[in-house]
Design a protein around this motif. Structure first.
Motif, short mmCIF file in Angstrom:
data_model
loop_
_atom_site.label_atom_id
_atom_site.label_comp_id
_atom_site.label_asym_id
_atom_site.label_seq_id
_atom_site.Cartn_x
_atom_site.Cartn_y
_atom_site.Cartn_z
N THR A 60 50.16 110.47 103.09
CA THR A 60 50.51 110.65 101.89
C THR A 60 49.92 109.34 100.93
OG1 THR A 60 52.52 108.91 102.06
CG2 THR A 60 52.80 111.48 102.78
N ALA A 61 50.02 109.87 99.40
CA ALA A 61 49.12 108.79 98.60
C ALA A 61 49.82 107.34 99.00
CB ALA A 61 49.30 109.34 97.34
N ALA A 62 51.15 107.29 99.31
CA ALA A 62 51.78 106.19 99.17
C ALA A 62 51.45 105.52 100.64
CB ALA A 62 53.39 106.40 99.07
N GLU A 63 51.39 106.14 101.79
CA GLU A 63 50.80 105.93 102.81
C GLU A 63 49.35 104.93 103.03
OE1 GLU A 63 53.51 108.53 106.09
OE2 GLU A 63 51.85 109.31 105.16
N ALA A 85 50.98 106.89 89.11
CA ALA A 85 51.52 106.37 90.06
C ALA A 85 51.10 107.27 91.30
CB ALA A 85 53.23 106.36 90.03
N PRO A 86 50.95 106.78 92.60
CA PRO A 86 50.56 107.59 93.77
C PRO A 86 51.60 108.51 94.07
CG PRO A 86 50.35 105.27 94.18
CD PRO A 86 50.96 105.27 92.89
N SER A 87 52.84 108.30 93.98
CA SER A 87 54.01 109.31 94.20
C SER A 87 54.00 110.57 93.38
CB SER A 87 55.31 108.94 94.25
OG SER A 87 55.54 108.19 92.83
N SER A 88 53.26 110.40 92.00
CA SER A 88 53.63 111.55 90.90
C SER A 88 52.12 112.33 91.19
CB SER A 88 53.31 110.87 89.61
OG SER A 88 52.38 110.39 89.40
N LEU A 89 51.14 112.11 92.38
CA LEU A 89 50.12 113.05 92.27
C LEU A 89 50.44 113.70 93.39
CD1 LEU A 89 47.11 111.16 91.53
CD2 LEU A 89 46.98 113.46 91.28
N PRO A 90 50.22 115.10 93.40
CA PRO A 90 50.24 116.00 94.50
C PRO A 90 49.25 115.93 95.53
CG PRO A 90 49.42 117.37 92.54
CD PRO A 90 49.70 116.02 92.17
N GLU A 91 48.15 115.56 95.38
CA GLU A 91 47.09 115.48 96.59
C GLU A 91 46.24 114.26 95.93
OE1 GLU A 91 43.42 117.95 98.50
OE2 GLU A 91 45.00 118.88 97.28
N ALA A 92 45.86 113.09 96.83
CA ALA A 92 45.18 112.04 96.60
C ALA A 92 43.54 112.29 96.91
CB ALA A 92 45.69 110.89 97.05
N PRO A 93 42.64 111.63 96.22
CA PRO A 93 41.11 111.91 96.71
C PRO A 93 41.10 111.52 98.01
CG PRO A 93 41.42 110.96 94.47
CD PRO A 93 42.95 111.21 95.04
N MET A 94 41.50 110.36 98.48
CA MET A 94 41.63 109.72 99.91
C MET A 94 40.10 109.00 100.07
SD MET A 94 44.22 109.88 101.19
CE MET A 94 45.82 110.64 101.12
N PHE A 95 39.13 109.02 98.90
CA PHE A 95 38.00 108.49 99.22
C PHE A 95 37.57 107.84 97.76
CE2 PHE A 95 33.30 108.71 98.87
CZ PHE A 95 32.79 108.20 100.07
N ALA A 96 36.94 106.54 98.01
CA ALA A 96 36.22 106.18 96.54
C ALA A 96 35.13 105.06 96.87
CB ALA A 96 37.02 105.49 95.84
N ALA A 126 42.93 101.80 93.77
CA ALA A 126 43.62 102.81 92.87
C ALA A 126 43.03 104.28 92.79
CB ALA A 126 43.68 102.13 91.53
N ARG A 127 41.59 104.11 92.90
CA ARG A 127 41.06 105.42 92.65
C ARG A 127 41.17 106.36 94.04
NH1 ARG A 127 35.62 104.34 92.38
NH2 ARG A 127 35.12 106.45 92.75
N VAL A 128 41.24 105.69 95.28
CA VAL A 128 41.36 106.49 96.52
C VAL A 128 42.84 107.25 96.44
CG1 VAL A 128 41.85 106.11 98.78
CG2 VAL A 128 39.95 104.91 97.82
N VAL A 129 43.83 106.63 95.84
CA VAL A 129 45.11 107.38 96.05
C VAL A 129 45.46 108.36 94.88
CG1 VAL A 129 46.07 105.52 97.31
CG2 VAL A 129 46.12 105.18 95.18
N ASN A 130 44.64 107.86 93.58
CA ASN A 130 44.89 108.84 92.54
C ASN A 130 44.04 109.15 91.44
OD1 ASN A 130 44.65 106.55 90.54
ND2 ASN A 130 46.35 105.82 91.03
N GLY A 131 42.82 108.73 92.00
CA GLY A 131 41.62 109.13 91.21
C GLY A 131 41.14 108.31 90.28
N SER A 132 42.32 107.78 89.25
CA SER A 132 41.80 107.10 88.06
C SER A 132 42.49 105.81 88.02
CB SER A 132 42.14 107.78 86.54
OG SER A 132 43.63 107.94 86.63
#
Length: 529
Positions: A96-99, A59-70, A49-55
């Motif tokens: 993308t965050a969803a992918e 929802a992943p799709s609502s974030l323009p840029e995902a952290p991609m790391f945790a 969950a943190r990789v794709v949206n930080g917190s």
């Protein structure tokens, strides 16, 4: 670290790339694989969950840029040194965050599927990467700050969500156990309310506003051992519950380290053994009840609890008595907990109390359930004789331990001579008392293999009239330094016995089969190199 170098005539992942996974794993296995797997899934779900949206709350799709790391960690077994799982997850930044979320969701189940319970592993994919170990392999500064800590006054009780998962064991905060209330309950830890003190701190009696009496252990602020004791006590308190164990009610960490226990009005067993006046309250019925209660408590710790627990410091001062003189084992600060089939360990720093420590533990650091049984045997013999093992038995003649005195009388069949004179005045069931003497001697045998376990002792205590012929005769106890004679005329000034019953030291000019030093202090034994 692993690197991928790839090229293609398209910027779109192929089905093969999406499905590709390669698993690698450590060969070591967790003792409790179920708890390990549950903690693994909990940690990886949180990290994904943190990789794709930080917190994890968007929802992943609502974030323009995902952290991609945790990175992160979770405790799966607080009773072992490496009981923490450290996890790392990463996605290719062109996803993308969803992918990314889909890639990680497909990777997480791969380790439990291929290598259930293994203590570490890696899942490699073209587009995402997952790793977990039981040691740190990344900079812990990468971990996010911990969630806001709850108020430092806590109460150990039901989980807030009533879930049954081990990792969900927690504490909820009641207003009645904060630091101010505990100070008020103990009159600011006054000397009048002081019940005792030990190496880790002091214990005070307290009374809450509703009239409930409590005992508050105030750990020393300058003792690192005190903090380790607190951690150990909290871990075991969450997993142990028995009528012959003292109940830990709560803990407060606000400025001071405080543990709150149920109050035991009759205090500890040693206050009765040391006080000639209070010892008058211990008729045989009460003593036998105490012996049986301690045995049942050890049976629970060694064989019936969720963890196999070795107390390591069982002694009269750690046996508390409630209003009805029922015993409860206390102070688990230095206890050892084992899981699975493990029942022994070796420590480089034995801790405990002389007079109650088994020889294999005191000399070589060998810890096992038989170490506790040795301590139990000493307590049984103290209860029968009314004397402490680590004090002189008859200082006018010599310093003789209780074990030595009982052994000297047991060999010629004079067991009734060791019974506390107070019991002799009141009368006692002879078969029951002699049975306890024999049980005590069986438990303090030098060889731990020969000592009975807790279940055997409980069975023997329940049949006091059967001095069974198939019960092995006790062998020489450990730490026997005794007279070696049964009459005053034959008694030398001092003596010590070897393992096979031969007198090693004495002033009666008897021949000795062992090489001894002339000063009657140390015993020299010749050993081949």
């Amino acid at each position: 670290m692993f690197y991928f170098v790839s090229f293609a005539d398209t910027n779109t992942s192929t089905p093969y790339e999406q499905k590709y996974r390669n698993e690698m794993y450590n060969t070591g296995e967790a003792r409790d694989k179920g708890a390990f797997e549950n903690t693994y899934y909990t940690l990886m779900t949180r990290l994904a969950a943190r990789v794709v949206n930080g917190s994890g709350d968007t929802a992943p799709s609502s974030l323009p840029e995902a952290p991609m790391f945790a990175t992160g960690e979770a405790v799966y077994d607080p009773s072992v040194p490496n009981g923490t799982i450290y996890g790392l997850m990463q996605c290719m930044r062109d996803l993308t965050a969803a992918e990314c979320e889909k890639c990680l969701q497909d990777s997480v189940p791969r380790l439990p599927s291929c290598c259930y319970g293994n203590l570490g592993g890696v899942v490699l994919g073209y587009n995402c990467y997952l790793r977990m170990e039981i040691y740190t392999y990344y900079d812990l500064k990468l971990d996010p700050p911990p969630p806001p800590a709850p108020a430092p006054s806590n109460f150990i009780g039901q989980r807030a969500d009533n879930s049954s998962k081990e990792e969900d064991i927690g504490y909820v905060e009641p207003e009645q156990l904060n630091l101010a209330v505990l100070r008020d309950a103990t009159d600011n830890f006054s000397e009048e309310n002081k019940l005792g003190e030990g190496g880790f701190g002091e214990v005070f009696k307290g009374t809450l506003q509703d009239g409930e009496e409590i005992a508050v252990k105030r750990l020393s602020q300058n003792s690192s051992q005190g903090f380790q004791e607190l951690k150990n006590e909290l871990v075991l308190a969450a997993k142990l519950e028995h009528r012959n164990l003292v109940r830990l009610l709560g803990v407060s960490l606000q400025k001071e380290k405080l543990l709150v226990y149920e109050y035991m009005p009759n205090r500890s067993l040693d206050t009765f053994l040391l006080d000639p006046v209070r010892r008058h309250q211990l008729d045989w019925s009460k003593r036998f009840t105490i012996i049986c209660g301690i045995a049942r408590g050890l049976l629970y710790l060694h064989e019936e609890s969720r963890l196999k627990v070795i107390h390591r410091d069982l002694k009269p001062s750690n046996v508390l008595l409630d209003a009805d003189m029922n015993p409860k084992i206390s102070d688990f600060g230095i206890a050892r907990a084992f899981g699975g089939d493990q029942s022994r360990d070796i420590t480089r720093r034995p801790v405990g109390t002389l007079g109650y420590m088994s020889p294999e533990y005191a000399y070589w650091g060998h810890v096992s359930t038989k170490s506790d049984m040795f301590s139990f045997g000493v307590i049984v013999l103290e209860m029968v004789t009314g004397r402490r093992n680590n004090s002189a038995y008859d200082s006018a003649v010599d310093s003789v331990s209780v074990l030595s005195h009982v052994w000297d009388k047991w060999r010629p069949g004079l067991m009734t001579d060791v019974v506390d004179p107070l019991l002799t005045e009141w009368g006692y069931p002879e078969s029951e008392v002699l049975n306890c003497i024999e049980i005590g001697l069986l438990c303090v045998q030098e060889n731990p293999v020969d000592r009975p376990d807790a279940s055997a002792v409980v069975l023997m205590l329940s049949s006091p009239t059967s001095m069974s012929d198939d019960r092995p005769a006790p062998s020489r106890p450990a730490f026997v330094f005794s007279y070696g004679f049964t009459t005053e005329s034959d008694r030398p000034r001092s003596g010590a016995w070897s393992s096979d019953g031969v007198l090693l030291i004495g002033n009666n000019k008897q021949p000795s089969t062992a090489t001894v030093s002339e000063n009657e202090v140390s015993i020299s034994e010749l050993q081949p190199r």
